[in-house]
Scaffold this motif. Sequence first.
Motif, PDB file in Angstrom:
ATOM      1  N   PHE A  15      56.861  12.407   4.115  1.00  0.00           N
ATOM      2  CA  PHE A  15      55.904  11.873   3.280  1.00  0.00           C
ATOM      3  C   PHE A  15      54.674  10.906   3.993  1.00  0.00           C
ATOM      4  O   PHE A  15      53.672  10.776   3.825  1.00  0.00           O
ATOM      5  CB  PHE A  15      56.694  11.001   2.221  1.00  0.00           C
ATOM      6  CG  PHE A  15      57.345  11.428   1.130  1.00  0.00           C
ATOM      7  CD1 PHE A  15      56.693  12.790   0.446  1.00  0.00           C
ATOM      8  CD2 PHE A  15      58.514  11.098   0.644  1.00  0.00           C
ATOM      9  CE1 PHE A  15      57.141  13.214  -0.531  1.00  0.00           C
ATOM     10  CE2 PHE A  15      58.881  11.718  -0.459  1.00  0.00           C
ATOM     11  CZ  PHE A  15      58.652  12.732  -0.994  1.00  0.00           C
ATOM     12  N   LEU A  16      55.337  10.098   4.942  1.00  0.00           N
ATOM     13  CA  LEU A  16      54.550   9.159   5.804  1.00  0.00           C
ATOM     14  C   LEU A  16      53.305  10.038   6.552  1.00  0.00           C
ATOM     15  O   LEU A  16      52.245   9.782   6.418  1.00  0.00           O
ATOM     16  CB  LEU A  16      55.398   8.420   6.679  1.00  0.00           C
ATOM     17  CG  LEU A  16      54.642   7.610   7.644  1.00  0.00           C
ATOM     18  CD1 LEU A  16      53.955   6.409   6.591  1.00  0.00           C
ATOM     19  CD2 LEU A  16      55.588   6.772   8.575  1.00  0.00           C
ATOM     20  N   VAL A  19      50.923  11.088   4.084  1.00  0.00           N
ATOM     21  CA  VAL A  19      49.906  10.162   3.561  1.00  0.00           C
ATOM     22  C   VAL A  19      48.762   9.790   4.646  1.00  0.00           C
ATOM     23  O   VAL A  19      47.782   9.659   4.549  1.00  0.00           O
ATOM     24  CB  VAL A  19      50.639   8.893   3.367  1.00  0.00           C
ATOM     25  CG1 VAL A  19      50.010   7.699   3.101  1.00  0.00           C
ATOM     26  CG2 VAL A  19      51.618   9.103   2.127  1.00  0.00           C
ATOM     27  N   LEU A  20      49.511   9.472   5.832  1.00  0.00           N
ATOM     28  CA  LEU A  20      48.556   9.486   7.181  1.00  0.00           C
ATOM     29  C   LEU A  20      47.582  10.467   7.137  1.00  0.00           C
ATOM     30  O   LEU A  20      46.215  10.264   7.335  1.00  0.00           O
ATOM     31  CB  LEU A  20      49.318   9.325   8.559  1.00  0.00           C
ATOM     32  CG  LEU A  20      50.239   7.831   8.559  1.00  0.00           C
ATOM     33  CD1 LEU A  20      50.862   7.640   9.820  1.00  0.00           C
ATOM     34  CD2 LEU A  20      49.067   6.694   8.133  1.00  0.00           C
ATOM     35  N   VAL A  22      46.388  12.731   4.952  1.00  0.00           N
ATOM     36  CA  VAL A  22      45.538  12.695   3.698  1.00  0.00           C
ATOM     37  C   VAL A  22      44.746  11.357   4.094  1.00  0.00           C
ATOM     38  O   VAL A  22      43.251  11.487   3.925  1.00  0.00           O
ATOM     39  CB  VAL A  22      45.924  12.556   2.609  1.00  0.00           C
ATOM     40  CG1 VAL A  22      45.204  12.051   1.538  1.00  0.00           C
ATOM     41  CG2 VAL A  22      47.022  13.783   2.252  1.00  0.00           C
ATOM     42  N   ALA A  23      45.060  10.150   4.487  1.00  0.00           N
ATOM     43  CA  ALA A  23      44.344   9.115   4.832  1.00  0.00           C
ATOM     44  C   ALA A  23      43.350   9.129   5.760  1.00  0.00           C
ATOM     45  O   ALA A  23      41.953   8.767   5.640  1.00  0.00           O
ATOM     46  CB  ALA A  23      45.235   7.837   5.029  1.00  0.00           C
ATOM     47  N   LYS A  30      34.720  15.872   1.796  1.00  0.00           N
ATOM     48  CA  LYS A  30      34.527  16.246   0.227  1.00  0.00           C
ATOM     49  C   LYS A  30      33.313  15.658  -0.543  1.00  0.00           C
ATOM     50  O   LYS A  30      32.893  16.249  -1.453  1.00  0.00           O
ATOM     51  CB  LYS A  30      35.685  15.328  -0.184  1.00  0.00           C
ATOM     52  CG  LYS A  30      36.847  16.055  -0.681  1.00  0.00           C
ATOM     53  CD  LYS A  30      38.042  15.156  -1.142  1.00  0.00           C
ATOM     54  CE  LYS A  30      38.238  14.594  -2.439  1.00  0.00           C
ATOM     55  NZ  LYS A  30      39.330  13.702  -2.501  1.00  0.00           N
ATOM     56  N   TYR A  31      32.817  14.698   0.001  1.00  0.00           N
ATOM     57  CA  TYR A  31      31.485  14.242  -0.709  1.00  0.00           C
ATOM     58  C   TYR A  31      30.374  15.022  -0.629  1.00  0.00           C
ATOM     59  O   TYR A  31      29.571  15.121  -1.419  1.00  0.00           O
ATOM     60  CB  TYR A  31      31.135  12.857  -0.403  1.00  0.00           C
ATOM     61  CG  TYR A  31      32.206  11.858  -1.120  1.00  0.00           C
ATOM     62  CD1 TYR A  31      31.882  11.662  -2.474  1.00  0.00           C
ATOM     63  CD2 TYR A  31      33.165  11.066  -0.478  1.00  0.00           C
ATOM     64  CE1 TYR A  31      32.706  10.786  -3.237  1.00  0.00           C
ATOM     65  CE2 TYR A  31      33.904  10.289  -1.315  1.00  0.00           C
ATOM     66  CZ  TYR A  31      33.872   9.993  -2.716  1.00  0.00           C
ATOM     67  OH  TYR A  31      34.479   9.089  -3.340  1.00  0.00           O
ATOM     68  N   ASN A  82      50.373  -3.295  -3.003  1.00  0.00           N
ATOM     69  CA  ASN A  82      50.285  -1.669  -2.474  1.00  0.00           C
ATOM     70  C   ASN A  82      48.904  -1.131  -2.878  1.00  0.00           C
ATOM     71  O   ASN A  82      49.021  -0.045  -3.385  1.00  0.00           O
ATOM     72  CB  ASN A  82      51.287  -0.793  -2.355  1.00  0.00           C
ATOM     73  CG  ASN A  82      51.628  -0.145  -1.193  1.00  0.00           C
ATOM     74  OD1 ASN A  82      50.825  -0.290  -0.139  1.00  0.00           O
ATOM     75  ND2 ASN A  82      52.741   0.508  -0.936  1.00  0.00           N
ATOM     76  N   ILE A  83      47.678  -1.838  -2.823  1.00  0.00           N
ATOM     77  CA  ILE A  83      46.494  -1.578  -3.522  1.00  0.00           C
ATOM     78  C   ILE A  83      45.651  -1.010  -2.477  1.00  0.00           C
ATOM     79  O   ILE A  83      45.785  -1.733  -1.372  1.00  0.00           O
ATOM     80  CB  ILE A  83      45.907  -2.821  -4.027  1.00  0.00           C
ATOM     81  CG1 ILE A  83      46.698  -3.240  -5.435  1.00  0.00           C
ATOM     82  CG2 ILE A  83      44.467  -2.427  -5.002  1.00  0.00           C
ATOM     83  CD1 ILE A  83      46.229  -4.531  -5.984  1.00  0.00           C
ATOM     84  N   SER A  84      45.005  -0.003  -2.591  1.00  0.00           N
ATOM     85  CA  SER A  84      44.135   0.385  -1.405  1.00  0.00           C
ATOM     86  C   SER A  84      42.965  -0.346  -1.038  1.00  0.00           C
ATOM     87  O   SER A  84      42.493  -1.266  -1.983  1.00  0.00           O
ATOM     88  CB  SER A  84      43.522   1.869  -1.727  1.00  0.00           C
ATOM     89  OG  SER A  84      42.361   1.617  -2.695  1.00  0.00           O
ATOM     90  N   LYS A  85      42.534  -0.392   0.307  1.00  0.00           N
ATOM     91  CA  LYS A  85      41.652  -1.094   0.881  1.00  0.00           C
ATOM     92  C   LYS A  85      40.133  -1.048  -0.132  1.00  0.00           C
ATOM     93  O   LYS A  85      39.788  -2.063  -0.371  1.00  0.00           O
ATOM     94  CB  LYS A  85      41.319  -0.600   2.221  1.00  0.00           C
ATOM     95  CG  LYS A  85      40.414  -1.848   2.950  1.00  0.00           C
ATOM     96  CD  LYS A  85      39.490  -0.980   3.932  1.00  0.00           C
ATOM     97  CE  LYS A  85      38.450  -2.169   4.245  1.00  0.00           C
ATOM     98  NZ  LYS A  85      37.150  -1.674   5.228  1.00  0.00           N
ATOM     99  N   ASP A  86      39.919   0.113  -0.426  1.00  0.00           N
ATOM    100  CA  ASP A  86      38.534   0.237  -1.042  1.00  0.00           C
ATOM    101  C   ASP A  86      38.613  -0.414  -2.404  1.00  0.00           C
ATOM    102  O   ASP A  86      37.650  -1.402  -2.903  1.00  0.00           O
ATOM    103  CB  ASP A  86      38.455   1.913  -1.596  1.00  0.00           C
ATOM    104  CG  ASP A  86      38.241   2.652  -0.470  1.00  0.00           C
ATOM    105  OD1 ASP A  86      38.267   2.048   0.711  1.00  0.00           O
ATOM    106  OD2 ASP A  86      38.412   3.933  -0.367  1.00  0.00           O
ATOM    107  N   ASP A  87      39.878  -0.251  -3.150  1.00  0.00           N
ATOM    108  CA  ASP A  87      40.011  -0.857  -4.359  1.00  0.00           C
ATOM    109  C   ASP A  87      39.809  -2.539  -4.358  1.00  0.00           C
ATOM    110  O   ASP A  87      39.142  -3.279  -4.895  1.00  0.00           O
ATOM    111  CB  ASP A  87      41.087  -0.596  -5.046  1.00  0.00           C
ATOM    112  CG  ASP A  87      41.092   0.971  -5.677  1.00  0.00           C
ATOM    113  OD1 ASP A  87      40.176   1.539  -5.552  1.00  0.00           O
ATOM    114  OD2 ASP A  87      42.273   1.576  -6.004  1.00  0.00           O
TER     115      ASP A  87
ATOM    116  N   SER B 170      48.232   2.396   1.132  1.00  0.00           N
ATOM    117  CA  SER B 170      47.622   2.930   0.128  1.00  0.00           C
ATOM    118  C   SER B 170      46.414   3.719   0.324  1.00  0.00           C
ATOM    119  O   SER B 170      45.549   3.218   1.152  1.00  0.00           O
ATOM    120  CB  SER B 170      47.621   2.052  -1.023  1.00  0.00           C
ATOM    121  OG  SER B 170      47.121   2.471  -2.207  1.00  0.00           O
ATOM    122  N   VAL B 171      46.262   4.709  -0.461  1.00  0.00           N
ATOM    123  CA  VAL B 171      45.040   5.324  -0.368  1.00  0.00           C
ATOM    124  C   VAL B 171      44.294   5.652  -1.659  1.00  0.00           C
ATOM    125  O   VAL B 171      45.055   6.227  -2.652  1.00  0.00           O
ATOM    126  CB  VAL B 171      45.015   6.361   0.680  1.00  0.00           C
ATOM    127  CG1 VAL B 171      46.215   7.489   0.228  1.00  0.00           C
ATOM    128  CG2 VAL B 171      43.614   7.275   0.736  1.00  0.00           C
TER     129      VAL B 171
END
Lengths: 99, 396
Positions: A15-16, A19-20, A22-23, A30-31, A82-87, B170-171
């Motif tokens: 999982f980790l 996540v890493l 994907v992150a 993608k953009y 656990n909120i993402s940095k962007d948000d 988180s992402v």
Amino acid sequence: MKTIYKTTIITLSLFLMTVLFVACSSTKDKYTDASDDDFKIEKSGAQLWGETCNRCHLAPSPTDYNDTDWDTIALHMRVRANISKDDIEKIREFLKSAN
Amino acid sequence: MKRILIIMLLFFLVGNIMAQDTKQSEIDSLVDVALAKKGFKPSKTQFMIRGYGHTGLNNVTTNGDTESSYVGSAFAPIFLFKHSDKLLFEAELEFVLEANNLDVGLEYANVMYVANDYLTIRAGKFLLPFGTFMERLHPSWVNRLPTKPLGFGHDGIAPGSGIGLELRGSVNLGGPRLNYSVYSTNGPRLKDGSIEPDEAGRLLFSNFEDNNNSKAFGGRLGFLPFSDSSTEIGFSTYSTNGTGIKDTVYQDVGAFLYAFDFSFIKQIPAISGMVDIKSQYNNSKVDNATYIDEEDGLPYTFNNESNSFYAQLSYRPTMADNDFIRKLELVGRYSSFNAPVGAEWAGEAEQYAFGLNYWLSWRSLIKVAYQTTDTIGGHDGDGNTKGFFIHWAIGF
């Protein structure tokens, strides 16, 4: 027991890693080639605040704290909720601009 | 003559403008000094005291016998020390008046460092992300009911906090969001029955010092599938190789726990309000072991698996015209608990709780609630407990 234990560790490591992975794989590609992303409107800090900060408790209003306090609270909530940095960055900017 | 007059006039004007300029800059700098003195200049480091408290009246009837008492006066100060934009220390003390004693607890005390955009490292005593209730929803100003669901807290099966190391992050995947946490803490202790025979087989999660060398490993993965963050599903595990005291037969009795959690919150115009659903299922499996029956001194064993569940629905008429009605909240919760058959503490419990809340502010509410719990077996045998509560919680 040992097998369950190992399976857990392995699953969690996988999982980790996912996540890493994907992150770290930049969302830039993608953009550039995903056409539907061109039409996506970036959410504003105000909207993110309205959607994120009431998930656990009622959302505080920007005027509840001063800029310095919002910096500390944003860091605290980033980790605790656990909120993402962007948000969190957008929400923090909004809270500080609207207090 | 005319020329001289014009030149003099010019001098006068220019002089005046310059004088005004200096006055303005003088005022500006004076304001700056004043603001700095008043502490309005933001600093990089900051110290905050936050926290919460609650108090209330409990009226509890167990099998016809009523006990009524003012309770709580709980005070939980939280200290936040922001060292830099990446480094934060948090600690919570808890003072509770219970059974004529003042209980003092250190809920958590940990240091956290934001290593990069997707990774934060935490070390110390922290609330465990085993599901969401203990980590995110238990503070009295966050919890919509005055009680915890079955399965949490004292006599519960879900671990609440631990001492160790955690990685989390988180992402935002461009709409859906993913968050993770993995940790290692001191493992739980097994109650082997040598001190409390009727508790044999239970796990104790207060583990300030590890009783053997086996650590607990766990983690949670949370997924928010929709871009409005209304929905989150989570899966958590917690496991260890050994729970018993070192050099006893119980040393290698392992345990594996898992949990599913669900959360949904959204304003729904059709019903003029905010709907909030929270739910969690916990399962705990401890390796089978042989304990000694306190009465006949004979060994016995059982399949040591327990589970608990809760689902809560609340509704706030946030779009109502009336100011008073907008501050109200209706809440209902179902929870259940199943202890292993064959254990001295075997039993089943089922609970319904209903509440009406009045929000004084975003961090303060008055809760009026009714709760009924049916128990089969367990410590106190079969029975029914009805509770009526009025609590006032405040965060600061």
